[in-house]
Design a protein around this motif. Structure first.
Motif, mmCIF file in Angstrom:
data_model
loop_
_atom_site.group_PDB
_atom_site.id
_atom_site.type_symbol
_atom_site.label_atom_id
_atom_site.label_comp_id
_atom_site.label_asym_id
_atom_site.label_seq_id
_atom_site.Cartn_x
_atom_site.Cartn_y
_atom_site.Cartn_z
ATOM 1 N N SER A 38 54.597 51.846 43.715
ATOM 2 C CA SER A 38 55.068 50.871 44.710
ATOM 3 C C SER A 38 56.441 51.221 45.275
ATOM 4 O O SER A 38 56.875 50.620 46.250
ATOM 5 N N GLY A 39 57.133 52.189 44.658
ATOM 6 C CA GLY A 39 58.434 52.609 45.167
ATOM 7 C C GLY A 39 59.619 52.139 44.356
ATOM 8 O O GLY A 39 60.772 52.386 44.723
ATOM 9 N N LYS A 40 59.366 51.492 43.223
ATOM 10 C CA LYS A 40 60.451 50.900 42.425
ATOM 11 C C LYS A 40 61.456 51.954 41.944
ATOM 12 O O LYS A 40 62.667 51.827 42.149
ATOM 13 N N THR A 41 60.943 52.976 41.270
ATOM 14 C CA THR A 41 61.824 54.010 40.724
ATOM 15 C C THR A 41 62.515 54.783 41.835
ATOM 16 O O THR A 41 63.705 55.101 41.741
ATOM 17 N N THR A 42 61.789 55.082 42.904
ATOM 18 C CA THR A 42 62.389 55.803 44.023
ATOM 19 C C THR A 42 63.541 55.015 44.621
ATOM 20 O O THR A 42 64.579 55.582 44.998
ATOM 21 N N LEU A 43 63.397 53.695 44.688
ATOM 22 C CA LEU A 43 64.484 52.854 45.195
ATOM 23 C C LEU A 43 65.726 53.010 44.334
ATOM 24 O O LEU A 43 66.837 53.214 44.848
ATOM 25 N N LEU A 44 65.567 52.935 43.019
ATOM 26 C CA LEU A 44 66.721 53.107 42.134
ATOM 27 C C LEU A 44 67.356 54.471 42.322
ATOM 28 O O LEU A 44 68.581 54.608 42.384
ATOM 29 N N ARG A 45 66.526 55.505 42.386
ATOM 30 C CA ARG A 45 67.043 56.868 42.499
ATOM 31 C C ARG A 45 67.749 57.093 43.838
ATOM 32 O O ARG A 45 68.704 57.866 43.910
ATOM 33 N N CYS A 46 67.314 56.406 44.869
ATOM 34 C CA CYS A 46 67.997 56.504 46.155
ATOM 35 C C CYS A 46 69.352 55.801 46.131
ATOM 36 O O CYS A 46 70.303 56.260 46.778
ATOM 37 N N ILE A 47 69.454 54.701 45.408
ATOM 38 C CA ILE A 47 70.735 53.986 45.312
ATOM 39 C C ILE A 47 71.802 54.898 44.727
ATOM 40 O O ILE A 47 72.961 54.899 45.157
ATOM 41 N N ASN A 48 71.414 55.708 43.729
ATOM 42 C CA ASN A 48 72.363 56.575 43.047
ATOM 43 C C ASN A 48 72.349 58.006 43.598
ATOM 44 O O ASN A 48 72.959 58.897 43.019
ATOM 45 N N PHE A 49 71.616 58.225 44.681
ATOM 46 C CA PHE A 49 71.502 59.531 45.326
ATOM 47 C C PHE A 49 70.917 60.602 44.412
ATOM 48 O O PHE A 49 71.179 61.791 44.600
ATOM 49 N N LEU A 50 70.116 60.170 43.431
ATOM 50 C CA LEU A 50 69.310 61.153 42.710
ATOM 51 C C LEU A 50 68.193 61.646 43.631
ATOM 52 O O LEU A 50 67.635 62.728 43.432
ATOM 53 N N GLU A 51 67.861 60.821 44.613
ATOM 54 C CA GLU A 51 67.025 61.230 45.738
ATOM 55 C C GLU A 51 67.805 60.889 47.011
ATOM 56 O O GLU A 51 68.468 59.854 47.081
ATOM 57 N N LYS A 52 67.754 61.768 47.991
ATOM 58 C CA LYS A 52 68.481 61.515 49.251
ATOM 59 C C LYS A 52 67.584 60.715 50.190
ATOM 60 O O LYS A 52 66.505 61.188 50.574
ATOM 61 N N PRO A 53 67.975 59.502 50.555
ATOM 62 C CA PRO A 53 67.163 58.700 51.476
ATOM 63 C C PRO A 53 67.007 59.379 52.832
ATOM 64 O O PRO A 53 67.875 60.142 53.272
ATOM 65 N N ASP A 54 65.906 59.088 53.498
ATOM 66 C CA ASP A 54 65.655 59.614 54.839
ATOM 67 C C ASP A 54 66.288 58.743 55.919
ATOM 68 O O ASP A 54 66.518 59.201 57.043
ATOM 69 N N GLU A 55 66.543 57.512 55.555
ATOM 70 C CA GLU A 55 67.099 56.558 56.518
ATOM 71 C C GLU A 55 67.639 55.376 55.742
ATOM 72 O O GLU A 55 67.193 55.080 54.629
ATOM 73 N N GLY A 56 68.613 54.696 56.310
ATOM 74 C CA GLY A 56 69.128 53.489 55.682
ATOM 75 C C GLY A 56 70.641 53.426 55.728
ATOM 76 O O GLY A 56 71.329 54.396 56.076
ATOM 77 N N HIS A 57 71.153 52.272 55.376
ATOM 78 C CA HIS A 57 72.594 52.027 55.405
ATOM 79 C C HIS A 57 72.969 51.228 54.173
ATOM 80 O O HIS A 57 72.198 50.376 53.709
ATOM 81 N N ALA A 58 74.135 51.520 53.605
ATOM 82 C CA ALA A 58 74.585 50.796 52.412
ATOM 83 C C ALA A 58 76.058 50.439 52.520
ATOM 84 O O ALA A 58 76.866 51.218 53.045
ATOM 85 N N THR A 59 76.377 49.262 52.024
ATOM 86 C CA THR A 59 77.767 48.840 51.849
ATOM 87 C C THR A 59 77.964 48.552 50.375
ATOM 88 O O THR A 59 77.249 47.735 49.794
ATOM 89 N N PHE A 60 78.910 49.266 49.775
ATOM 90 C CA PHE A 60 79.173 49.115 48.349
ATOM 91 C C PHE A 60 80.670 48.860 48.183
ATOM 92 O O PHE A 60 81.462 49.784 48.151
ATOM 93 N N GLY A 61 81.039 47.579 48.121
ATOM 94 C CA GLY A 61 82.464 47.261 48.118
ATOM 95 C C GLY A 61 83.081 47.743 49.418
ATOM 96 O O GLY A 61 82.633 47.414 50.514
#
Length: 250
Positions: A38-61
């Motif tokens: 379903s994409g659960k693990t991939t989502l976690l790995r993208c948050i930490n850049f263990l996988e490089k997302p193809d698209e998206g935006h993040a604000t972290f602090g």
């Protein structure tokens, strides 16, 4: 604390994440549920850049980043704020429990060894392994190895700890000891995002549950809503399958 918008990730022609949004506030314990693939693990790995997302935006602090074009410095800065607990422990077999915990502080944070080992001992104490400083992974049970992995994450003093199915590789009798540690650090206010099939943890500890399927968020809410009054038919089907006594209220 963390806000992610429209994250996409594909492996070849397999689009695993199809535009996922995720908001995490300080002190949240968010459990992500869903079937395999379903994409659960991939989502976690993208948050930490263990996988490089193809698209998206993040604000972290104070960090604001395009996930596709993030620079090495931005990735490094985010990784300083996030720790990851892996499904299969990811310990170095030739290093003791204490060495495994201290390594990230010494190498990743450039911390003096004496300070790193002092912090690492306290982290191992917190997960109930004060008598295992000098033990190698081969001398530890699966549950103990996973607790070393949790200690390694705690030692980094991250803003968020990501847990990728932390009990799925364990024998049933060892699951409880790991969940007990996770409940303990959650009660201490640790911000956590947990991919798990442990429904009791989701119901008892999480303040928010997210159900994913097919690379999207199908439904999210507080545990009581999700487990007694899910709105989406796909959520109801999933819960019926994994919880034999599941009933919901219209």
């Amino acid at each position: 604390m963390l806000k992610i918008n429209n994250i996409h990730k594909a492996f070849g022609k397999n689009e695993v994440l199809k535009g996922v949004d995720l908001n995490i506030d300080k002190g949240d314990v968010v459990v992500i549920l869903g079937p395999s693939g379903s994409g659960k693990t991939t989502l976690l790995r993208c948050i930490n850049f263990l996988e490089k997302p193809d698209e998206g935006h993040a604000t972290f602090g104070e960090i604001d980043v395009n996930l596709k074009t993030a620079s090495k410095k931005q990735i490094h800065d985010i990784r300083q704020k996030v720790a990851f607990v892996f499904q299969n422990y990811n310990l170095f077999n030739n290093k003791t429990a204490l060495d495994n915990v201290a390594l990230g502080l010494i190498v990743g944070r450039k911390m003096p060894k004496a300070e790193a080992y002092e912090i690492s001992k306290k982290a191992l104490d917190k997960v109930g392994l004060s008598d295992k400083y000098d033990s190698y992974p081969s001398q530890l049970s699966g549950g103990q190895q996973q607790r070393v992995g949790i200690a390694r994450a705690i030692a980094l003093s991250p803003d968020i700890i990501l847990f990728d199915e932390p009990t799925s590789a364990l024998d049933p009798e060892l699951i409880g000891e790991v969940l007990t540690v996770m409940k303990k650090i959650a009660k201490e206010g640790t911000t956590m995002v947990v991919v798990t099939h442990e429904m009791s943890f989701a119901q008892d500890v999480a303040n928010r549950v997210i159900f994913m399927d097919g690379g999207v968020v199908v439904e999210e809410g507080d545990p009581k809503e999700i487990f007694t009054r899910p709105k989406e038919e796909r959520t109801k089907q999933f819960l019926k399958r994994i919880l034999p006594d599941f009933t919901y209220y219209i």
